[in-house]
Scaffold this motif. Structure first.
Motif, PDB file in Angstrom:
ATOM      1  N   UNK A  73      49.011  64.624  66.978  1.00  0.00           N
ATOM      2  CA  UNK A  73      47.727  65.062  67.517  1.00  0.00           C
ATOM      3  C   UNK A  73      47.745  65.054  69.053  1.00  0.00           C
ATOM      4  N   UNK A  74      48.592  64.187  69.628  1.00  0.00           N
ATOM      5  CA  UNK A  74      48.685  64.119  71.089  1.00  0.00           C
ATOM      6  C   UNK A  74      49.229  65.407  71.686  1.00  0.00           C
ATOM      7  N   UNK A  75      50.050  66.121  70.930  1.00  0.00           N
ATOM      8  CA  UNK A  75      50.603  67.377  71.437  1.00  0.00           C
ATOM      9  C   UNK A  75      49.483  68.388  71.704  1.00  0.00           C
ATOM     10  N   UNK A  76      48.504  68.431  70.820  1.00  0.00           N
ATOM     11  CA  UNK A  76      47.379  69.345  71.032  1.00  0.00           C
ATOM     12  C   UNK A  76      46.558  68.925  72.245  1.00  0.00           C
ATOM     13  N   UNK A 110      52.971  82.032  78.478  1.00  0.00           N
ATOM     14  CA  UNK A 110      53.707  83.250  78.830  1.00  0.00           C
ATOM     15  C   UNK A 110      55.141  82.907  79.227  1.00  0.00           C
ATOM     16  N   UNK A 111      55.789  82.149  78.386  1.00  0.00           N
ATOM     17  CA  UNK A 111      57.126  81.642  78.661  1.00  0.00           C
ATOM     18  C   UNK A 111      58.127  82.199  77.657  1.00  0.00           C
ATOM     19  N   UNK A 112      59.391  82.259  78.063  1.00  0.00           N
ATOM     20  CA  UNK A 112      60.462  82.662  77.149  1.00  0.00           C
ATOM     21  C   UNK A 112      61.018  81.467  76.383  1.00  0.00           C
ATOM     22  N   UNK A 113      60.558  80.268  76.711  1.00  0.00           N
ATOM     23  CA  UNK A 113      61.044  79.053  76.068  1.00  0.00           C
ATOM     24  C   UNK A 113      60.727  79.066  74.574  1.00  0.00           C
ATOM     25  N   UNK A 114      61.678  78.678  73.755  1.00  0.00           N
ATOM     26  CA  UNK A 114      61.466  78.702  72.306  1.00  0.00           C
ATOM     27  C   UNK A 114      61.239  77.323  71.709  1.00  0.00           C
ATOM     28  N   UNK A 164      55.135  77.056  64.265  1.00  0.00           N
ATOM     29  CA  UNK A 164      53.882  77.693  64.681  1.00  0.00           C
ATOM     30  C   UNK A 164      53.405  77.152  66.027  1.00  0.00           C
ATOM     31  N   UNK A 165      53.614  75.851  66.245  1.00  0.00           N
ATOM     32  CA  UNK A 165      53.229  75.258  67.523  1.00  0.00           C
ATOM     33  C   UNK A 165      54.049  75.863  68.668  1.00  0.00           C
ATOM     34  N   UNK A 166      55.337  76.110  68.426  1.00  0.00           N
ATOM     35  CA  UNK A 166      56.191  76.713  69.463  1.00  0.00           C
ATOM     36  C   UNK A 166      55.708  78.126  69.811  1.00  0.00           C
ATOM     37  N   UNK A 167      55.374  78.892  68.794  1.00  0.00           N
ATOM     38  CA  UNK A 167      54.897  80.265  69.023  1.00  0.00           C
ATOM     39  C   UNK A 167      53.608  80.256  69.829  1.00  0.00           C
ATOM     40  N   UNK A 168      52.686  79.388  69.461  1.00  0.00           N
ATOM     41  CA  UNK A 168      51.408  79.295  70.159  1.00  0.00           C
ATOM     42  C   UNK A 168      51.618  78.896  71.623  1.00  0.00           C
ATOM     43  N   UNK A 169      52.466  77.903  71.868  1.00  0.00           N
ATOM     44  CA  UNK A 169      52.741  77.438  73.231  1.00  0.00           C
ATOM     45  C   UNK A 169      53.381  78.547  74.064  1.00  0.00           C
ATOM     46  N   UNK A 170      54.282  79.271  73.447  1.00  0.00           N
ATOM     47  CA  UNK A 170      54.974  80.364  74.136  1.00  0.00           C
ATOM     48  C   UNK A 170      53.985  81.443  74.586  1.00  0.00           C
ATOM     49  N   UNK A 227      44.799  70.354  77.496  1.00  0.00           N
ATOM     50  CA  UNK A 227      44.530  69.780  78.814  1.00  0.00           C
ATOM     51  C   UNK A 227      45.193  70.627  79.914  1.00  0.00           C
ATOM     52  N   UNK A 228      46.358  71.172  79.604  1.00  0.00           N
ATOM     53  CA  UNK A 228      47.097  71.932  80.605  1.00  0.00           C
ATOM     54  C   UNK A 228      46.786  73.426  80.594  1.00  0.00           C
ATOM     55  N   UNK A 229      46.013  73.859  79.609  1.00  0.00           N
ATOM     56  CA  UNK A 229      45.548  75.254  79.613  1.00  0.00           C
ATOM     57  C   UNK A 229      44.464  75.425  80.681  1.00  0.00           C
TER      58      UNK A 229
END
Length: 228
Positions: A217-220, A149-153, A139-145, A225-227
């Protein structure tokens, strides 16, 4: 000229490190150097002595990290690397060294792109990860993608081949395992494109994991921060 600096953070997983280096040397003939980054606090003196004996057989350079944790080791490797491309991976076999051959082949054909090993590629695989962790990770990968707006999975698997400029021209701050996310988001935001290569992940069988559930939690924190 295409060449590789292969960064391998190391604490005490010597047998896994030897196997990693042997597989890479056997499968890949490119101009390369192995940058072994060790901790003066966590790597036992006896282990350093054993590691030094192995240097003579391979193109290995050893450096002590100044900043803590795995991200601190990676940042030291980036700083001292001298080649056209940088490989970020682990010394404990969680980043399967057999996958690197395909990653390098794709990188040589697309030298300006970041080649990312992906556990979530249709041909990728995750072994013994735990059901809840696997769902959360997916789910985290889908949200980040969607956000970037990236094709990275796979945004959180620290197994990649970068053009050196993608790392050396960025300033990174994270030292814990969330460095894997920061070190892909910042280049993407600067316009670097990615390509996925399927990878197989299995948990380490040697040494003690330095990761903790609290690190998730650091991933969030990095994400939001980068959004902005």
């Amino acid at each position: 000229m295409y060449s590789l600096s292969i960064i391998l953070p190391f604490i005490d997983e010597l047998n896994s490190l030897k196997k990693t280096i042997n597989i890479i040397n056997k499968q890949n003939k490119e101009n390369k150097e192995f940058l072994i980054i060790i901790s003066s606090k966590k790597t036992p003196t006896e282990m350093v002595k054993k590691l030094n004996k192995h240097i003579k057989k391979n193109n290995i350079k050893i450096f002590y990290q100044k900043e803590p944790f795995v991200g601190g080791a990676i940042k030291k490797g980036i700083k001292v690397s001298k080649k056209s491309h940088i490989v970020i991976m682990a010394s404990d076999l969680e980043t399967n060294p057999k996958n690197l051959k395909k990653m390098i082949s794709v990188s040589k054909k697309n030298p300006s792109r970041i080649i990312c090993a992906s556990r979530w590629h249709k041909d990728g695989k995750i072994n013994n990860y735990g059901f809840a962790k696997k769902i959360f990770n997916f789910l985290f990968q889908i949200f980040s993608k969607l956000v970037f707006k990236s094709t990275l999975s796979d945004f959180t698997f620290a197994y990649r081949v970068y053009p050196s400029s993608a790392l050396k021209k960025n300033k990174f701050y994270e030292n814990k395992h969330s460095f894997a996310l920061e070190m892909i988001i910042k280049p993407i935001k600067k316009g670097y494109k990615t390509l996925d290569v399927p990878a197989t992940w299995s948990p380490r069988t040697e040494g003690i994991s330095q990761n903790s559930i609290f690190n998730y939690f650091d991933y969030f924190k990095i994400l939001f921060k980068n959004i902005i």
